[in-house]
Scaffold this active site. Structure first.
Site, PDB file in Angstrom:
ATOM      1  N   ASP A 153       0.871  -1.188   0.000  1.00 26.66           N
ATOM      2  CA  ASP A 153       0.000   0.000   0.000  1.00 26.66           C
ATOM      3  C   ASP A 153       0.897   1.223   0.000  1.00 26.66           C
ATOM      4  O   ASP A 153       1.522   1.522   1.013  1.00 26.66           O
ATOM      5  CB  ASP A 153      -0.873   0.023   1.272  1.00 26.66           C
ATOM      6  CG  ASP A 153      -1.985  -1.018   1.241  1.00 26.66           C
ATOM      7  OD1 ASP A 153      -2.934  -0.899   2.024  1.00 26.66           O
ATOM      8  OD2 ASP A 153      -1.904  -1.953   0.416  1.00 26.66           O
ATOM      9  N   LYS A 216      -6.994   3.487  -3.070  1.00 27.00           N
ATOM     10  CA  LYS A 216      -7.444   3.461  -1.676  1.00 27.00           C
ATOM     11  C   LYS A 216      -7.688   4.882  -1.224  1.00 27.00           C
ATOM     12  O   LYS A 216      -6.957   5.799  -1.599  1.00 27.00           O
ATOM     13  CB  LYS A 216      -6.328   2.805  -0.847  1.00 27.00           C
ATOM     14  CG  LYS A 216      -6.607   2.634   0.618  1.00 27.00           C
ATOM     15  CD  LYS A 216      -5.542   1.729   1.238  1.00 27.00           C
ATOM     16  CE  LYS A 216      -5.459   1.959   2.734  1.00 27.00           C
ATOM     17  NZ  LYS A 216      -4.430   1.158   3.375  1.00 27.00           N
ATOM     18  N   LYS A 252     -10.543   0.473  -2.311  1.00 27.51           N
ATOM     19  CA  LYS A 252     -10.448   0.176  -0.876  1.00 27.51           C
ATOM     20  C   LYS A 252     -10.670   1.431  -0.059  1.00 27.51           C
ATOM     21  O   LYS A 252      -9.859   2.350  -0.112  1.00 27.51           O
ATOM     22  CB  LYS A 252      -9.058  -0.397  -0.571  1.00 27.51           C
ATOM     23  CG  LYS A 252      -8.839  -0.686   0.905  1.00 27.51           C
ATOM     24  CD  LYS A 252      -7.525  -1.408   1.137  1.00 27.51           C
ATOM     25  CE  LYS A 252      -7.191  -1.447   2.619  1.00 27.51           C
ATOM     26  NZ  LYS A 252      -5.914  -2.119   2.902  1.00 27.51           N
TER      27      LYS A 252
END
Lengths: 316, 639
Positions: A153, A216, A252
């Site tokens: 991430d 995300k 996400k």
């Protein structure tokens, strides 16, 4: 992964307009309009469990709480509750486990000990602020991948967004993509710090064009994390990217999702905006830590008809 | 002060909210309500039950359940002061014709179609959500005309169709559905419309498969409908959206304003300047910028053109149920033997005046049209006599052709005049006032010849000058910002000119009434066509001599002639936006009947005299309210 000449796309990107009050209204509507009840609610909650990236990102993480987390990831809901729903043999686990780069080794070891093959995701590139030199950020990714993380991430450089340097942003993310190698890349946009919904849309597009597998919403450490208006804009960007190129990119939301009711609203949102194809762990994740316990309590209530105390259910 | 007894006629499908939005303001200002409701609906009976529980105040809300044909019966009851009707266009028209001559004033809100204008600078996804709010939800009043700029046409259609797939139809009370059913009549109307559209060459897209016998009609998108086809002219029923492309903002305004309906509209554009330009240019009662369907009791909701000119909500909604203090109760003045087909059709021939004595009279005045004096089409004139019976002068005999020319000239001047700043309007009115002051002796001597005492004549001229100045000063007050709870951003209540205002002046007070009616009309940005006093139009024509030099051409047009004939021409004219009539009772009845043609708002005197010299009747706020129409402009903010 197809590459894009950012200079060609620049023109189309600069024409994007997002109207804030209208998006806010749509966000309110979604929360009010699609409630789910009874056994369908229990089913949706179990599905939500399979989307969770069980996360612990604190300064005081040690191998003991990582071990506990990994065990919880393998057995998210108490066995007898799953048996009551006849779902004990469906292999319900969370989607992944998310930790800091220094703890990746511990997480991999703990998951092997439990006998679970879910991926370990590591945050990288100067999480959460991203204000470190590019060289060290790239090195962080390589080290995390070496240690065994199969998902990374990364956080984008907000300075580049706020100063409008879209080509430089694209370049950086492509470098992160290369450093990840085979690992799956999630790009954190830190939407709470981007300033406007139009910037959120543009950053989403750039991230997708540069090769991210997921976009995300936030790190979970900003003042404003995942909210519905921001999510609507990002989901529209994903859909537009899919229409333009045929590639499906995942989504996400992370940070601020604590109650089971919230998680159901998030599932409805993705179903409404993108459709059922996006409701699988390969294309949708929820970054959360306390959410799992709330979902477990709701399932406890559905099965037994009583409200559980926190000590009735195992800690994560 | 409050109006009195209000009759409320509701159509066969109406929402609870619509009903309460009409009853509550009426009760709030002190009126009592009699509601005529269709027999099939249970909601008003609940209202009747609640009304029955109002112990100390029996009779303030009364509910009658009956067929629509009882409407005129209700309206003609003595004591009913106002009838409010909301529903379909044709029923509204028929009601207007049926109620001509009755005591009750009629307020109409007709049609339910909305308009959505999507420009290329819009957030297309949000505009698509706006379309869903406008046409494919239970809150939408009717169908939608969608105008999309050509450069974003493909994108918009694709997103609309994708969004339609996600709409859910189901039972209305289930919280998770978007659209319910509205009864077989509505369903059949929609089905008929779509079939006709298809036969006229349109493409129809409907989401989901709905079996033919289900009560639900699927959300429908109609595109490629030729603009000249009958379906494109008719009102779009729920839940149909008819989409058409446009090339430029100017074309968009022309298309949007090119229908007789003028209810509500929304403009989607992120460019502030373009959004405001379109918002101000649309002829609609409510305009939302980057949103659709927002409602609030503090904001007036209504329409213009054939959507009726009655309002609810906001200050205008309250004015519907109020009338100036001291106005007597309205009584029916119906004359049953008035023949609408022959009223004012032929001009009665006037006998030529006797042999002319005295100094040679001046040559006949022409008509004052388009900024200069012109000869009338009929090439004849009529004599005007003074108080003792001598010949005072000749004026032109205007006819239908002259009215047509006058209205055209007024329209040509209308956009320029409406675009003038309030200061410019003030300056012109004050210039006219100064010119009249200079002409005082000529005007006073003419009044004397009509039998008015010199002192009274001078006072009349002075009062006229003062009124012009006062209305000129009031040209400043044009719009206000309303306080709306629950919205971030201003809502503007704009006062816009009606357009071309036709005024038929009373016989008495030839100068004072003329000026008292002219000044508010001009101050609010209208252009006028006036029929001056029949007894002595010469005073008005004197004023025209000054107007010829001061005013732009076509701003004021004065047509003399037979009052009934000219009234007939004006009342039947489809391009006159409003008509004020201060003449006979029969003329008033005809004006009310004929206004059903384009549903223009009318103000008639019913044959009763008016005290023009008193402030309340000659220069009161009623004149200002009637001289302009309201538009609510919603500007939600946020980025």
């Amino acid at each position: 992964m197809k590459t894009y000449n950012v200079f060609e796309e620049q023109d189309w990107i600069s024409k994007i307009q997002v109207n804030h009050p209208a998006v806010l209204r749509r966000a309110e509507q979604i929360q009010a309009r699609r409630p789910v009840k009874k056994e369908w609610q229990a089913a949706w909650l179990l599905k939500a469990v399979t989307f969770i990236d069980l996360t612990t990102l604190s300064g005081d993480d040690t191998s003991s709480n990582i071990q506990r987390l990994c065990y919880k990831a393998k057995y998210p809901i108490r066995e007898d509750l799953l048996k009551a729903l006849n779902m004990h043999d469906k292999g319900i686990t969370t989607a992944a486990v998310c930790v800091y780069p220094a703890r990746v080794c511990d997480a991999v070891k703990a998951l092997k000990a439990v006998g679970c093959n879910i991926p370990v995701a590591s945050v990288a590139t100067g999480f959460p602020a991203g204000q470190t030199h590019l060289k060290t950020r790239l090195e962080e990714i390589r080290l995390a991948v070496e240690d065994g993380a199969t998902e990374i991430d990364i956080v984008i450089n907000r300075t580049l967004v706020l100063t409008g340097q879209w080509e430089a942003l694209y370049g950086e993310i492509r470098q992160f993509r290369k450093a990840c190698g085979e690992a799956h890349l999630k790009t954190i946009l830190a939407t709470g710090e981007l300033g406007s919904l139009t910037n959120v849309y543009k950053a989403s597009m750039i991230a997708m064009m540069a090769g991210s597998d997921f976009i995300k919403t936030s790190t979970g450490k900003e003042t404003v994390n995942a909210t519905f208006p921001v999510a609507i804009v990002m989901l529209r960007a994903i859909r537009d990217f899919f229409w333009k190129t045929g590639n499906k990119i995942g989504f996400k939301p992370a940070g601020g999702i604590r109650s089971a009711k919230d998680s159901l609203a998030w599932l409805s949102l993705v179903k409404e905006e993108l459709g059922d194809e996006w409701l699988k762990p390969e294309l949708f994740r929820i970054g959360a830590s306390t959410l799992l316990s709330d979902i477990e309590r709701q399932i406890y209530h559905h099965v037994t008809g009583r409200y559980a105390a926190y000590h009735d259910l195992p800690m994560s | 002060m409050r109006t009195g007894v209000i009759g409320l006629i509701l159509p066969s499908t109406f929402s609870f909210l619509e009903m309460m939005w009409r009853i509550c303001p009426a009760l709030a200002v002190g009126c009592t309500v009699v509601a005529l409701v269709p027999p099939a609906s249970p909601t008003p009976l609940l209202l009747a039950q609640l009304a029955g529980e109002l112990g100390p105040f029996p009779g303030i809300v009364n509910v009658i359940s009956g067929p629509a044909s009882l409407g005129p019966v209700l309206a003609s009851q003595p004591g009913v002061q106002k009838v409010a009707f909301c529903g379909a266009l044709e029923e509204g028209r028929a009601l207007r014709r049926a109620l001509a001559g009755e005591g009750a004033e009629l307020g109409l809100v007709l049609g339910a179609e909305a308009l959505l204008l999507l420009s290329d600078a819009a957030d297309v996804d949000s505009a698509v959500e706006g379309v869903v709010d406008a046409a494919w939800s239970d809150r939408s009043p009717g169908g939608l005309r969608l105008l999309v700029q050509e450069s974003v046409w493909e994108e918009a259609m694709r997103r609309l169709q994708a969004r339609m797939e996600r709409l859910r139809s189901g039972r209305g009370l289930d919280g998770a559905v978007d659209m319910g059913a509205r009864g077989t009549a509505a369903r059949e109307l929609a089905q008929r419309y779509v079939r006709e559209a298809q036969s006229q060459g349109a493409q129809v897209f409907q989401a989901g498969d709905v079996p033919l016998d289900s009560p639900f009609y699927p959300p429908t998108l109609v595109s490629d409908l030729p603009p000249a086809s009958p379906c494109a002219q008719a009102e779009v029923p729920w839940p149909v959206v008819v989409a058409s492309p446009f090339r430029t903002a100017k074309e968009a305004l022309a298309l949007a304003n090119g229908t007789p309906r003028g209810g509500s509209a929304s403009v989607w554009s992120e460019r502030l300047g373009q959004a405001l330009e379109l918002g101000y240019g649309l002829r609609a009662g409510t305009v939302w910028i980057n949103s659709h369907g927002l409602r609030d009791p503090a904001v007036p909701t209504g329409g213009c053109k054939e959507s009726g000119s009655s309002w609810h909500g906001g200050p205008d909604g309250l004015y519907e149920y109020l009338r100036p203090s001291g106005t007597p109760t309205r009584l029916s003045y119906l004359s049953k033997d008035l023949n609408y087909d022959t009223f004012g059709l032929a001009v009665p021939s006037t006998l030529p005046a006797g042999p002319e004595t005295g100094p040679t009279p001046a040559p006949p005045y022409g008509l004052f049209v388009g900024g200069r004096f012109q000869a009338p089409g009929a090439r004849s004139s009529r004599p005007i006599q003074d108080a003792v019976g001598n010949l005072h002068g000749y004026v032109a005999e205007g006819g239908a052709k002259d009215i047509r020319g006058a209205v055209e000239a007024a329209h040509q001047a209308a956009s320029g005049w409406a675009g003038q700043s309030p200061a410019a309007r003030t300056a012109l009115l004050w210039a006219l006032a100064a010119a009249l002051e200079r002409r005082e002796s000529a005007l006073a001597s003419r009044l004397e010849r009509q039998g008015v005492e010199l002192k009274a004549a001078k006072a009349e001229v002075e009062l006229s000058v003062r009124r012009l100045r006062a209305w000129g000063a009031q040209a400043q007050a044009q719009g206000q910002t309303l306080q709306v709870a629950g919205l971030r951003g201003p809502v503007l209540r704009l006062r816009e000119p009606l357009g071309v205002l036709a005024i038929v002046c009373p016989d008495e007070r030839p100068l004072l009434a003329f000026v008292s009616l002219l000044a508010p009309a001009l101050a609010h940005g209208n252009t006028v066509v006036m029929v001056p006093s029949g007894a002595c139009p010469l005073l008005a024509l004197e004023v025209c001599q000054d107007m010829a030099t001061l005013f732009p051409a076509g701003l004021v047009n004065v047509v003399t002639g037979d009052r009934d004939h000219l009234t007939r021409c004006l009342a039947l004219h489809q391009d006159v936006q409003a008509l004020w009539y201060f003449g006979s009772a029969q003329g008033s009845q005809f004006v009310e009947w004929a206004s059903a043609g384009n549903l223009k708002p009318v103000w008639v005197s019913r044959g009763l005299p008016r005290a023009w010299e008193q402030e309340a009747e000659g220069a009161g706020p009623e004149l200002g309210l009637r001289a302009a129409r309201t538009k609510a402009l919603w500007l939600p903010m946020g980025d």
